[in-house]
Structures are given as structure tokens and as C-alpha cells.
Scaffold this active site. Structure first.
Site, PDB file in Angstrom:
ATOM      1  N   GLU A 130       0.839  -1.199   0.000  1.00 33.42           N
ATOM      2  CA  GLU A 130       0.000   0.000   0.000  1.00 33.42           C
ATOM      3  C   GLU A 130       0.873   1.248   0.000  1.00 33.42           C
ATOM      4  OE1 GLU A 130      -3.153   0.012  -0.329  1.00 33.42           O
ATOM      5  OE2 GLU A 130      -3.728  -2.070   0.171  1.00 33.42           O
TER       6      GLU A 130
ATOM      7  N   ARG B 230     -17.501  -0.763   7.448  1.00 36.59           N
ATOM      8  CA  ARG B 230     -18.687  -1.351   6.806  1.00 36.59           C
ATOM      9  C   ARG B 230     -19.268  -2.488   7.640  1.00 36.59           C
ATOM     10  NH1 ARG B 230     -19.223  -5.316   3.404  1.00 36.59           N
ATOM     11  NH2 ARG B 230     -17.008  -5.580   3.009  1.00 36.59           N
TER      12      ARG B 230
ATOM     13  N   CYS C  19      -7.393  -2.302   8.734  1.00 35.51           N
ATOM     14  CA  CYS C  19      -6.082  -2.314   8.069  1.00 35.51           C
ATOM     15  C   CYS C  19      -5.589  -0.903   7.806  1.00 35.51           C
ATOM     16  CB  CYS C  19      -6.144  -3.110   6.762  1.00 35.51           C
ATOM     17  SG  CYS C  19      -6.230  -4.887   7.046  1.00 35.51           S
TER      18      CYS C  19
ATOM     19  N   HIS D  71      -1.443  -5.569   1.689  1.00 33.39           N
ATOM     20  CA  HIS D  71      -2.655  -6.404   1.662  1.00 33.39           C
ATOM     21  C   HIS D  71      -2.365  -7.675   0.862  1.00 33.39           C
ATOM     22  CE1 HIS D  71      -5.784  -3.343   3.031  1.00 33.39           C
ATOM     23  NE2 HIS D  71      -6.133  -4.461   3.631  1.00 33.39           N
TER      24      HIS D  71
HETATM   25  N1  PCA Z   1      -8.238  -7.129   6.726  1.00 39.21           N
HETATM   26  C1  PCA Z   1      -9.133  -6.073   7.158  1.00 39.21           C
HETATM   27  C2  PCA Z   1      -8.896  -5.926   8.636  1.00 39.21           C
HETATM   28  C3  PCA Z   1      -8.116  -7.110   9.058  1.00 39.21           C
HETATM   29  C4  PCA Z   1      -7.676  -7.746   7.803  1.00 39.21           C
HETATM   30  O1  PCA Z   1      -6.915  -8.722   7.710  1.00 39.21           O
HETATM   31  C5  PCA Z   1      -8.943  -4.782   6.370  1.00 39.21           C
HETATM   32  O2  PCA Z   1      -8.549  -4.835   5.186  1.00 39.21           O
HETATM   33  O3  PCA Z   1      -9.191  -3.713   6.909  1.00 39.21           O
END
Ligand code: PCA
Length: 201
Positions: free
Chosen positions: A76, A86, A139, A163
Site C-alpha cells: 500500500e 462497513r 487495516c 494487503h
Molecule cells: N483485513 C481487514 C482488517 C483485518 C484484515 O486482515 C482490512 O482490510 O481492513
């Protein structure tokens, strides 16, 4: 320890979270890395991250989270000062339209060399792409909070967020390898490559 890798606890009713499974797998394969699981809870996530940084004093922090639906490992680039949940978190909290840090800047950029990391992951035969949104859930909160901690308390620390796809789309072993490559790239590449990784929408 030089590298702190974090992943998240399962959330939204799932049995496992590949971000934590892959982070812990990558850490056992490296001699310089500790992995810590962060709670998927707005109130507890950043205190846990700060405690891990204080306990391990890493040079590099790579936080990972699951992005269901993504097919690539996505370092990111931008964290925003906004929470708009959400779904409720694991403690039942669902904040909407609140800042991660009251009075903080609107956004922070990663200090990881994300383009070099993407190129290195692709060289290992795995799909990767720079992402320009980490969403508005836990996240992004952790990513923004990490960058705020670096800006205010831990100057010189390099950090960012990645991610990762669901396990059904990418084996855990491959996700772990990608995190391993992000850590190595962060330790060795001090200025990101200047090739374009931008998007048009
Ligand atoms: N993904 C979520 C929160 C925890 C995770 O592994 C997110 O993308 O916010």
C-alpha cells in the site's frame, strides 16, 4: 530483531486470516524477524502494534492484512486519516466517519520501497501490484497509525502495509514468500525505483 511482521486475527466470522498465517510462516523462516498477531479491533490494534515496536525495536515494520477479492499481493502506498467501518470489528465496534488520529494529517505515504518490492515479488513469479487504497477499516487504521507512530515517536523506523489475497487465490507459502521479499527489499533498497506503477480510473 530487525524486522517486525504483523498479521491480523480472523475477522468477519472467518476461521483464519492468511495475513497472520503467512506473517508467522515468513518469520520462522527468517532469523532477523519476529511476527506479532494484531487484534482486528479498532481500540486494541494500535496499542498492540506500539507495544510490539517497543518490545522488539525493529528497523523495519511490515504490517499485513487480508484484502478479500484481490488477486495480487499489494503493497500500500497511502494511509488516510479516516475510519468508515462497513462491518463491526471483533469487539463489536463500528465507527463511521471518524479520524484515526484526531488532528492528524489527512494522509501519510508509506516509507517502504513499494515499487521495488512489487518488482522483486514479480521476479519471484508471484503477482503483485502497488495499491493506492488500504480501505477504511482496521487495516487502514493500523497503516495510518503505524505511519503516525513513525512520524511522532520512532523517527528512522521504516514501515508500511501490505494487503494479501485469500488463501483460495494464493497459497500461504507464496504469500509468506512475498512478505519475505517485502522485508528484504525494505532492508536493502533505500530509494524506491522510479518506474511508473500508477493507475488510471
Ligand atoms: N483485513 C481487514 C482488517 C483485518 C484484515 O486482515 C482490512 O482490510 O481492513
Amino acid at each position: 530483531m530487525t524486522v517486525l511482521l504483523t498479521g491480523f486475527a480472523p475477522f468477519d466470522g472467518a476461521a483464519a486470516n492468511p495475513s497472520w498465517q503467512a506473517a508467522s510462516l515468513a518469520a520462522v523462516r527468517r532469523t532477523d524477524t519476529v511476527a506479532v498477531e494484531l487484534p482486528c479491533e479498532f481500540d486494541a490494534s494500535l496499542p498492540a502494534l506500539r507495544a510490539a515496536i517497543l518490545a522488539h525495536r525493529p528497523a523495519v515494520v511490515v504490517c499485513a492484512g487480508l484484502a478479500g477479492g484481490r488477486e495480487h499481493v499489494t503493497p500500500e502506498r497511502v494511509a488516510i486519516n479516516l475510519i468508515d467501518a462497513r462491518i463491526p470489528d471483533n469487539a463489536g465496534a463500528q465507527p463511521v466517519d471518524v479520524p484515526v488520529v484526531e488532528g492528524g494529517p489527512s494522509a501519510y505515504f508509506t516509507t517502504l520501497p513499494v515499487k521495488a518490492a512489487v518488482a522483486a515479488i514479480e521476479s519471484a513469479g508471484l503477482p503483485a501490484a502497488v495499491s493506492y487504497t488500504a480501505g477504511t477499516y482496521v487495516c487502514n487504521q493500523v497503516f495510518y497509525g503505524l505511519m503516525h507512530l513513525i512520524a511522532t515517536e520512532f523517527p528512522g523506523l521504516r514501515g508500511g502495509f501490505v494487503h494479501v489475497p485469500e488463501e483460495a487465490r494464493m497459497p500461504l507459502d507464496s504469500i509468506a514468500r512475498a512478505l519475505d521479499i517485502v522485508a528484504d527489499t525494505a532492508l536493502t533498497v533505500h530509494e524506491d525505483v522510479a518506474t511508473s506503477a500508477g493507475t488510471l480510473h
